[in-house]
Scaffold this motif. Structure first.
Motif, mmCIF file in Angstrom:
data_model
loop_
_atom_site.group_PDB
_atom_site.id
_atom_site.type_symbol
_atom_site.label_atom_id
_atom_site.label_comp_id
_atom_site.label_asym_id
_atom_site.label_seq_id
_atom_site.Cartn_x
_atom_site.Cartn_y
_atom_site.Cartn_z
ATOM 1 N N UNK A 145 -15.463 -36.632 -1.924
ATOM 2 C CA UNK A 145 -15.867 -37.862 -2.222
ATOM 3 C C UNK A 145 -17.363 -38.035 -1.549
ATOM 4 N N UNK A 146 -17.619 -37.806 -0.419
ATOM 5 C CA UNK A 146 -18.645 -37.695 0.375
ATOM 6 C C UNK A 146 -19.908 -36.780 0.019
ATOM 7 N N UNK A 147 -19.453 -35.492 -0.373
ATOM 8 C CA UNK A 147 -20.559 -34.616 -1.032
ATOM 9 C C UNK A 147 -20.641 -35.144 -2.356
ATOM 10 N N UNK A 148 -19.845 -35.871 -3.214
ATOM 11 C CA UNK A 148 -20.139 -36.482 -4.471
ATOM 12 C C UNK A 148 -21.382 -37.538 -4.228
ATOM 13 N N UNK A 149 -21.044 -38.259 -2.975
ATOM 14 C CA UNK A 149 -22.057 -39.494 -3.091
ATOM 15 C C UNK A 149 -23.295 -39.116 -2.576
#
Length: 815
Positions: free
Chosen positions: A471-475
């Motif tokens: 989720x962090x990489x997506x953001x």
């Protein structure tokens, strides 16, 4: 400059040249002197006055400073220094205190005879405050006499007057920011607390007291340990790598350098620099000297003691600063700041001095404490390995993004506009709410990114671990700025509004906090630039008969309940008084609610409102400005009231004639005077002008102020279709209709965004014409760092203490 001819209608000649002198120039261009005219500028005015008191402390003449926020929006700064000189100025022909308050570039800090070290150097500080105030009053206690003078918008309203005798010394400046200048004139407790606490740490032994009369709050700051205690305060919610704070102080070439530092198990650095007590938030030469010397000294020790092998790369500045909390304070006789707001130090000689002081003292400390040195270097080596792993993770993320469909994540519903200044990204909790948001949004400028579950807590993880979270990489990919000190680029942001939209329940609050922690720790410039927002979906939907409304806050709910309470209600005063219903009754209740707030302010000053009310002038509606206390020693206390400064002086003179001797004036809340003669104290009621205005309006409505509180007879009766209820006072009427507003009311509490359909979500939360959002701003870096460490860090005890201290303030608890 341009060579194009000007049109005749826009003639440009000598008549277009305007010369602004002194105070007029400050009022015309206030931002040149105080930074801006928003909240920051209002508080900067306070700092200018407080800094003068601190300069007295640096000179050895002041030990106590009081800052009091008054009920009318004014603020008083009082110290026990020498007092501003009151004798006539040789060239200006007026008292020195008036010169200081009305003339730019006038002060006692242009040579080193009065102040060797000073934060106020330009001589425009307090005169600017005077120019930008609706009114300012100065009280000087000097040579056994109390002097007073009042100014309005920078111009003297009265002359400098002797108003009594005293054994105290010092200066009190009370001012009210001018609403014609400032957009917001309210003083924020947290902002003032942060700055005053800093000053107390930086000036060991000085007692600084902050009070808010309206809220009944009081806090005192006094630290004998100076910046050593400052670092301990900053690290109290973290686990220290070494228990003892590394602290040293040295004077070199008339420049005093103090440095205190301690490493913790955190993954971020917190370094604060000060020059002559001014928080240099943009750093400067002292910060540059500290950073370069720290990196060089640690690398030298590591090489010399074989903790860093010959074939290993040197530790970087980022490595040696991980987990470091440090305070650098420089006291400089002739500092050079950038601008009046002093956010960056420019003295070139300071860099070399700080470098040599740190290098010598830290090297000696490491030699004497090898265990601490090894712990610090081991932490830096671990940080270096994590930094290399994070670089590989970033490279892998970029390669994977390039191979996938474009570089944007598939779950991102992007907008069509490519102008980042006009676009906004909604980070939405869960696929359900994400689906509603995608259907309800404006596709032109609103992008939607749903996140599932709870993202990693970055407070407990290094960057390499953070980048392993999907989720962090997506953001990171969606926002487009990159991450990390080497790669982050704010100019690459694809959106200038990043809106966190989560449910109004415990899980939603937790997700919001995790996201804020991520942005603050890993992308702090997004917060500093004001790109982060929090959506404000409605808390309630209320329904009563055919009335249906979304409610966004508890305050709005209270206001609506009052409006609903007057439906089908009629208030009829006794003795042929007015009969009120509908809009007239609503407006009258709003008037009473204003009275109620002002009455609470009077009570907060320790004055019974019923007693104070009896001294209101029934003809004019004027309320006394002063409550005077005459302390006769063993004979007890006597209270009297004065409407203005003239009647206060008259009251004092009358009391002195009655007592057959001079009364000694004692500062309210200050040190007690000797009891060998009667003492005069007074409490200024800053609510008096507002109460007087309200009294006039109340009289126009047909009521005397005496009917606000219960009396022998009822003030009137409240009628609806069924009942007739006697009302004992106007305040009682207000309370009765508040209770009436809750009858027959259905209140639905919204918790999940998924409970709303796309149209409701658009109408209440996403429509730019109607929505409300909270912008996340960084006002107090120390407080923010402390709060993230307490709430999100590994150490349990500070979090337990925080929960215990704030348990009674919790609202809408889900259990």
């Amino acid at each position: 400059m341009t060579n194009e001819p000007q049109p005749a209608s826009g003639a440009y000649d000598a008549t277009q040249i305007t010369v602004l002198e002194g105070i007029e120039a400050v009022r015309k261009r206030p931002a040149m002197y105080i930074g801006d005219t928003g909240e920051r500028g209002v508080h900067h005015c306070v700092y200018e006055v407080v800094d003068n008191s601190i300069d007295e402390a640096l000179a050895g003449h002041c030990s106590r400073i009081q800052v009091i926020i008054h009920a009318d929006g004014s603020i008083a700064i009082n110290d026990d220094g020498r007092g501003i000189p009151v004798d006539m100025h040789a060239t200006e022909g007026k008292p020195a205190v008036e010169v200081v308050l009305t003339t730019l570039h006038a002060g006692g800090k242009f040579d080193n005879s009065s102040y060797k070290v000073s934060g106020g150097l330009h001589g425009v500080g307090v005169s600017c405050v005077n120019a930008l105030s609706e009114w300012l009053e100065v009280e000087v206690r000097r040579d056994g006499t109390v002097y007073h003078q009042r100014y309005e918008r920078g111009a003297p309203k009265t002359g400098l007057e002797r108003i009594g005798k005293t054994r105290e010394s010092g200066t009190q400046i009370t001012f009210k920011p001018d609403e014609q200048i400032f957009g917001a004139t309210t003083f924020q407790w947290d902002i003032l607390t942060s700055r005053l606490r800093e000053l107390a740490f930086l000036n060991r032994g000085v007692c600084i007291v902050l009070e808010d009369e309206g809220q009944g709050r009081r806090e005192s700051f006094q630290y004998e340990g100076g910046i050593r205690e400052f670092v301990e305060h900053l690290n109290r919610s973290k686990q220290a790598v070494h228990p003892e704070v590394i602290c040293f102080e040295q004077m070199r070439d008339d420049i005093q350098v103090e440095i205190a530092m301690q490493y913790s198990d955190a993954f971020t650095e917190n370094i604060y620099s000060f020059a002559n007590n001014i928080n240099t938030i943009e750093g400067g030469t002292h910060m540059s000297g500290f950073r370069s010397a720290l990196t060089r000294t640690i690398n030298q020790y590591a090489r010399a003691n074989k903790l860093l092998k010959d074939n290993q790369d040197a530790l970087s500045g980022e490595d040696v600063r991980e987990g470091l909390t440090a305070v650098i304070s420089a006291k400089i006789p002739d500092p050079q700041f950038e601008g009046q707001t002093k956010t960056k130090l420019g003295n070139g000689e300071v860099q070399g001095i700080v470098e040599s002081v740190l290098n010598e003292n830290l090297s000696t400390f490491f030699e004497e404490h090898p265990n601490v040195a090894r712990a610090v270097i081991q932490k830096a080596l671990t940080a270096s390995r994590a930094r290399q792993a994070a670089r590989k993770a970033r490279d892998l993320t970029r390669r994977k993004g390039a191979l996938d469909s474009g570089s944007l994540p598939g779950k991102l519903a992007d907008c069509s506009c490519r102008d980042a200044s006009k676009t906004e990204l909604y980070i939405v909790e869960g696929d359900s709410a994400g689906g509603s948001a995608k259907q309800g949004r404006d596709r032109e400028f609103q992008a939607i990114l749903p996140v599932r579950g709870k993202v990693i807590n970055v407070e407990k993880a290094r960057l390499d671990k953070v980048l392993s979270n999907e989720e962090i990489r997506t953001m990171i990919t969606a926002i487009g700025t990159g991450i990390g000190e080497d790669e982050f680029n704010i100019d690459s942001a694809r959106y200038h509004r990043i809106v966190i939209m989560t449910d109004a329940d415990v899980d939603g609050a937790h997700i919001r906090t995790l996201l804020l922690t991520f942005f603050y720790r890993q992308m702090p410039e997004l917060v500093e630039r004001g790109y982060i927002y929090i959506a404000q979906p409605p808390l309630y939907k209320i329904k009563r008969r055919k009335h249906e409304q979304y409610i966004e806050s508890e305050e709005q709910l209270t206001r609506v309940l009052l409006e609903l309470g007057i439906e089908e209600q009629v208030f009829e005063a006794v003795d042929s008084g007015p009969r009120l219903a509908g809009d007239e009754l609503r407006d009258f209740l709003m008037l009473l609610s204003h009275f109620e707030r002002q009455a609470d302010q009077v009570r907060a000053k320790g004055i019974p409102f019923e007693e104070y009310l009896r001294h209101c002038d029934p003809e004019s509606g004027a309320f006394p400005q002063y409550r005077v206390e005459i302390d006769r020693g063993e004979e007890g206390l006597e209270y009297r009231y004065a409407f203005d400064e003239t009647s206060l002086r008259t009251l004092r003179e009358e009391a002195e004639r009655e007592l057959g001797g001079e009364l000694e004036i004692e500062l309210k809340g200050g040190p007690r005077a000797l009891n060998d003669r009667p003492v005069l104290r007074w409490t200024e009621v800053f609510s008096a002008p507002r109460l007087s205005e309200l009294a006039v309006r109340l009289k126009e409505a047909g009521f005397e102020v005496g009917r606000l509180c219960p009396g022998e007879q009822p003030v009137g009766h409240l009628y609806d279709q069924e009942d007739c209820i006697p009302v004992d006072s106007l305040f009682g009427l207000l309370e009765s209709l508040r209770r009436e507003g809750r009858k027959g009311l259905t209140i639905q509490r919204y918790k999940g965004l998924g409970e709303m359909n796309p149209q409701q979500l658009w109408d209440t939360t996403m429509d730019p014409g109607r929505r409300k959002m909270t912008r996340v701003m960084l006002e107090d870096a120390v407080k923010a760092d402390e709060m993230f460490s307490i709430l999100m860090g590994d150490d349990v005890e500070p979090r337990r203490a925080f929960i215990e201290a704030n348990a009674l303030n919790v609202q809408n608890l889900d259990i």
